[in-house]
Design an enzyme around this catalytic site. Sequence first.
Site, PDB file in Angstrom:
ATOM      1  CG  HIS A 139     136.645  38.811  54.368  1.00  0.00           C
ATOM      2  ND1 HIS A 139     137.824  38.337  54.883  1.00  0.00           N
ATOM      3  CD2 HIS A 139     136.756  39.819  53.464  1.00  0.00           C
ATOM      4  CE1 HIS A 139     138.584  39.268  54.429  1.00  0.00           C
ATOM      5  NE2 HIS A 139     138.188  40.236  53.498  1.00  0.00           N
ATOM      6  CG  HIS A 174     139.164  44.391  55.789  1.00  0.00           C
ATOM      7  ND1 HIS A 174     139.617  45.439  54.743  1.00  0.00           N
ATOM      8  CD2 HIS A 174     139.451  43.343  55.123  1.00  0.00           C
ATOM      9  CE1 HIS A 174     139.737  44.778  53.676  1.00  0.00           C
ATOM     10  NE2 HIS A 174     139.778  43.494  53.744  1.00  0.00           N
TER      11      HIS A 174
END
Length: 336
Positions: free
Chosen positions: A215, A217
């Site tokens: 994960h 952004h």
Amino acid sequence: MHCTPWLVAFGCILAIQAKKESLVTEEFPLLMPNAKPDLPETYFCTPIRLDTDLTYYIVGFRPNATKMTAHHMLVYGCEEPGSKDPLWNCGEMAVKQPGLKTHKPCGSGDQIVYAWGMDAPSLELPAGVGFRVGADSSIKYLVLQVHYASIDEIPEKGDDSGVFLQYTEEQQPKSAGVLLLGTGGFAPAHSTTYFETSCEIEDTREIHPFAFRTHTHGLGKVVSGWRVRDKNNWKLIGKKDPMLPQMFYPIETEMTVRKGDTIAARCTMVNNRDRTVYIGTTNEDEMCNFYMMYWVEGKQPVTPNTCFTRGPPTWSWGGWFGGGLSNIPDLEASTL
């Protein structure tokens, strides 16, 4: 169909009974209660209290969400939730919904059970493996956290993003758990930066990783996770482009982790922006997370269950104040 004793706090909901091979499972919805965030970058949490007279084993997860609405979701197991309200703000540095109180997802005993993002598909655990919750477990509540990066696609009636939990009352011999690795730090403008973290395993049992999830952004290019033995013998757990569906991917080679091994992760970030980007909770910030899902013999998962470092520029795998690791596979850790 019949009423399940799973949900105690907010009423009884009908469960769907199904057969998964020889294992009888039921499904329970852990969903947002038609939430209506007023502002982008809102984090909402909602809890369920488990029936503590029985022990349940979660063996699968079926997401009920789209990336157009939910940027990502986490399911926490808690001894006590951050709140017993049906909905609250739960992003420490994120925007706050007016009229709702702000609390952490868990008040005590927090551990991550599941994570989802980027339209990831369903997840089924290996045979004999389950997340133990309820009576014979420290997990007495489950809390769903949803990050709403945008509110443009929220339905007029509110959002019901979440996950359908597939569970059984039949005892599973192997306990599932998730180890979360992450960093702080920042990426200077127009740079390629390595965000690195590592921790030494303290549990004396043999740990069997079977899935991983990455994960970041927008700046993440590659996230890789490793088992390091004797501080210099590296074996890949898994790596992915974090812009792909952020699901739990199966680990391709069988491996075990034992006491004294190090689990290490790197996020390679390429910042083409004209400003420094810091680790934070909003979509304008960054995150560097690597999740390792595993099973162990026994009733309790591995502790500690998180591994966080300061990140760049002051912490690195081989730095003087870093992880003390050598023989670092720089090229392989940052390319697909």
